[in-house]
Motif scaffolding. Structure first.
Motif, PDB file in Angstrom:
ATOM      1  N   ARG A 110     -54.463  44.232 -49.489  1.00  0.00           N
ATOM      2  CA  ARG A 110     -54.321  45.361 -48.533  1.00  0.00           C
ATOM      3  C   ARG A 110     -54.179  44.790 -46.968  1.00  0.00           C
ATOM      4  O   ARG A 110     -53.372  45.154 -46.126  1.00  0.00           O
ATOM      5  CB  ARG A 110     -55.580  46.179 -48.334  1.00  0.00           C
ATOM      6  CG  ARG A 110     -55.483  47.493 -47.694  1.00  0.00           C
ATOM      7  CD  ARG A 110     -56.674  48.335 -47.617  1.00  0.00           C
ATOM      8  NE  ARG A 110     -56.347  49.696 -47.066  1.00  0.00           N
ATOM      9  CZ  ARG A 110     -57.518  50.499 -46.838  1.00  0.00           C
ATOM     10  NH1 ARG A 110     -58.852  50.342 -47.463  1.00  0.00           N
ATOM     11  NH2 ARG A 110     -57.226  51.568 -46.285  1.00  0.00           N
ATOM     12  N   LYS A 111     -55.052  43.663 -46.735  1.00  0.00           N
ATOM     13  CA  LYS A 111     -54.745  43.040 -45.313  1.00  0.00           C
ATOM     14  C   LYS A 111     -53.629  42.526 -45.069  1.00  0.00           C
ATOM     15  O   LYS A 111     -52.674  42.915 -44.088  1.00  0.00           O
ATOM     16  CB  LYS A 111     -55.913  42.068 -45.100  1.00  0.00           C
ATOM     17  CG  LYS A 111     -55.781  41.237 -43.796  1.00  0.00           C
ATOM     18  CD  LYS A 111     -56.876  40.421 -43.593  1.00  0.00           C
ATOM     19  CE  LYS A 111     -56.720  39.305 -44.483  1.00  0.00           C
ATOM     20  NZ  LYS A 111     -57.731  38.269 -44.511  1.00  0.00           N
ATOM     21  N   ALA A 131     -63.199  38.731 -56.102  1.00  0.00           N
ATOM     22  CA  ALA A 131     -62.179  39.820 -55.350  1.00  0.00           C
ATOM     23  C   ALA A 131     -60.896  39.064 -55.391  1.00  0.00           C
ATOM     24  O   ALA A 131     -60.382  38.688 -56.667  1.00  0.00           O
ATOM     25  CB  ALA A 131     -62.694  39.977 -53.857  1.00  0.00           C
ATOM     26  N   GLU A 154     -58.816  53.880 -53.241  1.00  0.00           N
ATOM     27  CA  GLU A 154     -59.249  52.938 -52.024  1.00  0.00           C
ATOM     28  C   GLU A 154     -60.487  52.362 -52.374  1.00  0.00           C
ATOM     29  O   GLU A 154     -60.623  51.020 -52.090  1.00  0.00           O
ATOM     30  CB  GLU A 154     -59.512  53.828 -50.784  1.00  0.00           C
ATOM     31  CG  GLU A 154     -60.187  53.116 -49.635  1.00  0.00           C
ATOM     32  CD  GLU A 154     -60.240  53.985 -48.383  1.00  0.00           C
ATOM     33  OE1 GLU A 154     -60.099  53.289 -47.244  1.00  0.00           O
ATOM     34  OE2 GLU A 154     -60.230  55.254 -48.352  1.00  0.00           O
ATOM     35  N   GLU A 155     -61.438  52.870 -53.453  1.00  0.00           N
ATOM     36  CA  GLU A 155     -62.565  52.084 -53.571  1.00  0.00           C
ATOM     37  C   GLU A 155     -62.283  50.726 -54.298  1.00  0.00           C
ATOM     38  O   GLU A 155     -62.712  49.709 -54.092  1.00  0.00           O
ATOM     39  CB  GLU A 155     -63.652  52.870 -54.515  1.00  0.00           C
ATOM     40  CG  GLU A 155     -64.720  52.131 -54.768  1.00  0.00           C
ATOM     41  CD  GLU A 155     -65.848  53.167 -55.526  1.00  0.00           C
ATOM     42  OE1 GLU A 155     -66.762  52.913 -56.067  1.00  0.00           O
ATOM     43  OE2 GLU A 155     -65.459  54.487 -55.667  1.00  0.00           O
ATOM     44  N   ASP A 177     -49.281  50.449 -45.562  1.00  0.00           N
ATOM     45  CA  ASP A 177     -50.867  50.767 -46.036  1.00  0.00           C
ATOM     46  C   ASP A 177     -50.659  51.338 -47.466  1.00  0.00           C
ATOM     47  O   ASP A 177     -49.961  52.099 -47.808  1.00  0.00           O
ATOM     48  CB  ASP A 177     -51.109  52.237 -45.343  1.00  0.00           C
ATOM     49  CG  ASP A 177     -52.464  52.587 -45.530  1.00  0.00           C
ATOM     50  OD1 ASP A 177     -53.265  52.058 -46.518  1.00  0.00           O
ATOM     51  OD2 ASP A 177     -53.012  53.383 -45.143  1.00  0.00           O
ATOM     52  N   LEU A 179     -52.673  51.965 -49.629  1.00  0.00           N
ATOM     53  CA  LEU A 179     -53.041  53.266 -50.327  1.00  0.00           C
ATOM     54  C   LEU A 179     -52.199  54.556 -50.521  1.00  0.00           C
ATOM     55  O   LEU A 179     -52.265  55.427 -51.077  1.00  0.00           O
ATOM     56  CB  LEU A 179     -54.271  53.712 -49.161  1.00  0.00           C
ATOM     57  CG  LEU A 179     -55.310  52.729 -49.139  1.00  0.00           C
ATOM     58  CD1 LEU A 179     -56.407  53.339 -48.178  1.00  0.00           C
ATOM     59  CD2 LEU A 179     -56.090  52.529 -50.438  1.00  0.00           C
ATOM     60  N   PRO A 213     -59.040  43.296 -51.495  1.00  0.00           N
ATOM     61  CA  PRO A 213     -58.976  43.468 -50.062  1.00  0.00           C
ATOM     62  C   PRO A 213     -57.911  42.710 -49.464  1.00  0.00           C
ATOM     63  O   PRO A 213     -57.353  43.098 -48.089  1.00  0.00           O
ATOM     64  CB  PRO A 213     -60.505  43.034 -49.637  1.00  0.00           C
ATOM     65  CG  PRO A 213     -60.889  42.219 -50.569  1.00  0.00           C
ATOM     66  CD  PRO A 213     -60.295  42.687 -51.982  1.00  0.00           C
ATOM     67  N   SER A 214     -57.631  41.382 -49.771  1.00  0.00           N
ATOM     68  CA  SER A 214     -56.555  40.647 -49.029  1.00  0.00           C
ATOM     69  C   SER A 214     -55.271  41.217 -49.096  1.00  0.00           C
ATOM     70  O   SER A 214     -54.585  41.013 -48.211  1.00  0.00           O
ATOM     71  CB  SER A 214     -56.648  39.092 -49.548  1.00  0.00           C
ATOM     72  OG  SER A 214     -58.108  38.448 -49.593  1.00  0.00           O
ATOM     73  N   ILE A 218     -59.353  49.325 -54.437  1.00  0.00           N
ATOM     74  CA  ILE A 218     -58.693  48.072 -53.751  1.00  0.00           C
ATOM     75  C   ILE A 218     -59.614  47.415 -52.540  1.00  0.00           C
ATOM     76  O   ILE A 218     -59.578  46.162 -52.628  1.00  0.00           O
ATOM     77  CB  ILE A 218     -57.348  49.012 -52.968  1.00  0.00           C
ATOM     78  CG1 ILE A 218     -56.369  49.577 -53.819  1.00  0.00           C
ATOM     79  CG2 ILE A 218     -56.789  48.190 -51.794  1.00  0.00           C
ATOM     80  CD1 ILE A 218     -55.395  50.345 -53.226  1.00  0.00           C
ATOM     81  N   ASP A 219     -60.581  48.217 -52.117  1.00  0.00           N
ATOM     82  CA  ASP A 219     -61.263  47.535 -50.964  1.00  0.00           C
ATOM     83  C   ASP A 219     -62.339  46.623 -51.971  1.00  0.00           C
ATOM     84  O   ASP A 219     -62.669  45.604 -51.002  1.00  0.00           O
ATOM     85  CB  ASP A 219     -61.791  48.590 -50.208  1.00  0.00           C
ATOM     86  CG  ASP A 219     -61.113  49.077 -49.210  1.00  0.00           C
ATOM     87  OD1 ASP A 219     -60.098  48.645 -48.834  1.00  0.00           O
ATOM     88  OD2 ASP A 219     -61.342  50.154 -48.536  1.00  0.00           O
ATOM     89  N   LYS A 220     -62.806  46.786 -52.987  1.00  0.00           N
ATOM     90  CA  LYS A 220     -63.646  46.057 -53.678  1.00  0.00           C
ATOM     91  C   LYS A 220     -62.919  44.803 -54.252  1.00  0.00           C
ATOM     92  O   LYS A 220     -63.422  43.880 -53.925  1.00  0.00           O
ATOM     93  CB  LYS A 220     -64.287  46.873 -54.634  1.00  0.00           C
ATOM     94  CG  LYS A 220     -65.539  45.918 -55.352  1.00  0.00           C
ATOM     95  CD  LYS A 220     -66.191  46.851 -56.524  1.00  0.00           C
ATOM     96  CE  LYS A 220     -67.115  46.015 -57.389  1.00  0.00           C
ATOM     97  NZ  LYS A 220     -67.679  46.744 -58.345  1.00  0.00           N
TER      98      LYS A 220
END
Length: 415
Positions: A304-305, A126, A293-294, A314, A316, A301-302, A296-298
């Protein structure tokens, strides 16, 4: 305390060095300033470069060429060639230790493109690659019996008749100055980009103290003027947004939503383009919105956080304000291709060393590879030297001098 090999620094280079010294059957101590998981290696996000048997449209020759070109032709060919040729073995070894790289649908290691090359040669987990590798190596070191000493700060190299005898340290829990004797010493204490306070991706602990210690010991330094600025950090804090974001297709845009540069330029060129655009009166952003979103989250993720926690953005649905910040230092302790330095039985690796790999600018994905490859090499070479070497006396006048210096600081006024 007496150790065959002492390693200073708990990033990937230091952990790899300590592991290989221990595997040689030696008594090994790993010295770290604070928590081993606070090293720059642990926050390196994007990935580690390697040309694998499954890598498409790429070759070892191309990796060498890209590295030398990215280094503004100041790289050392022998060091670059050795590192690149050994990259696949490093990846295989990390997998065997338990590092779980992201994979493709066919089950092979997934690789993404990074700046300075159009090839996809960066292996990743990731956007937390460095943390995963660091944690795995730390567990392996503990399992194999490396003595890990946290909250110890190295102060100086002790010598006897120009021969290594040990090091002095500050034990942080009680502010006591102590000395350890060793036959071989490996310096892996990181770089100095943390001195750019407020404009750096590094913590303030990345202050170049190990490099300063080497200078005081009359060891050669080289290329200290070359500091790499990472092009994409949070505008309000310098928090790193990994190159993985651009590798996965995020755009760099201005306030008009216009892309004004190639996102996969080398970091030095991209940082200059961004600063020039800012000086012309524009704001600069990373645009993730088209990625979805799919993905980015896969894979991010860091990012986005960090955007949400550090900037309240955000990614997204919103643009993320960015600016370049000091990130990595190419210069450091001069070493030969085998990581040896000017003092017999003293070796250096990782960001504190000038191995000649990066020249004036480092390619993304090459730092973790350099740390692993030269860390392992330092462990091997230091072990050989220790087996042939012997302990030398430590002059405790040096310990007393360091203790008086620390005492003066503690008794002084705080301002």
């Amino acid at each position: 305390m007496l150790y065959d090999v002492i390693v200073v620094g708990s990033g990937i280079s230091g952990l790899y060095a300590a592991l290989y010294a221990r595997r040689a059957g030696l008594n090994v101590a790993l010295i770290c300033k604070s928590n081993p998981l606070r090293s720059n290696s642990a926050v390196a996000s994007g990935g580690i470069n390697a040309v694998l048997k499954t890598t498409r449209q790429d070759s070892i020759r191309e990796h060498i060429a890209d590295t030398l070109k990215g280094a503004d032709k100041l790289g050392r060919f022998s060091a670059v060639s050795a590192m690149v040729a050994g990259a696949e073995e490093i990846i295989n070894e990390l997998q065997a230790m338990g590092v779980v790289f992201d994979t493709t649908d066919e089950g092979t290691i997934a690789q993404r493109p990074f700046g300075g090359t159009k090839a996809s040669r960066t292996c990743y987990i990731a956007d937390k690659t460095g943390a995963s590798i660091t944690q795995t190596l730390l567990v392996q070191c503990r399992k194999e019996g490396v003595n890990i000493l946290q909250n110890h700060v190295m102060l100086s190299i002790a010598t006897y008749k120009d021969q290594l005898s040990g090091i002095t340290l500050l034990r942080r829990r009680d502010s006591q100055v102590i000395a350890f004797a060793c036959k071989s010493l490996i310096l892996a204490g990181g770089g100095y980009a943390g001195i750019y306070r407020g404009h750096s991706t590094n913590s303030q602990e990345s202050s170049g103290d190990v490099i300063a210690i080497a200078l005081r010991a009359k060891m050669r330094l080289s290329n200290m003027e070359f500091v790499q600025f990472h092009p994409t950090t949070l505008a309000n804090s310098g928090t790193l947004i990994s190159e993985a974001a651009r590798g996965e297709g995020a755009y760099i845009v201005d306030e008009n939503g216009e892309r004004f540069t190639d996102e996969l330029l080398t970091r030095d060129k991209l940082s200059r383009n961004i600063v020039k655009h800012q000086l012309a009166g524009h704001s600069v952003y990373l645009d993730f919105r088209h990625l979805g979103e799919e993905l980015i989250d896969k894979k991010l993720p860091s990012a986005r956080k960090h955007a949400l926690n550090g900037a309240g953005i955000d990614i997204l649905s919103e643009l993320l304000p960015i600016t370049p910040s000091a990130h990595y230092t190419m210069g450091g302790i001069w070493v030969r291709d085998n990581t040896s330095t000017d003092i017999p039985n003293v070796f250096a690796c990782g960001e504190c060393a000038y191995s000649g790999v990066h020249g004036a600018n480092r390619l993304g994905g090459n730092s973790l590879l350099e740390a692993a490859y030269f860390g392992r090499l330092a462990g091997i070479e230091a072990s050989r030297a220790a087996k042939k070497g012997e302990f030398h006396p430590i002059d405790y006048a040096l310990v007393d001098k360091e203790a008086r210096y620390v005492e003066a600081i503690l008794e002084g006024e705080n301002r």
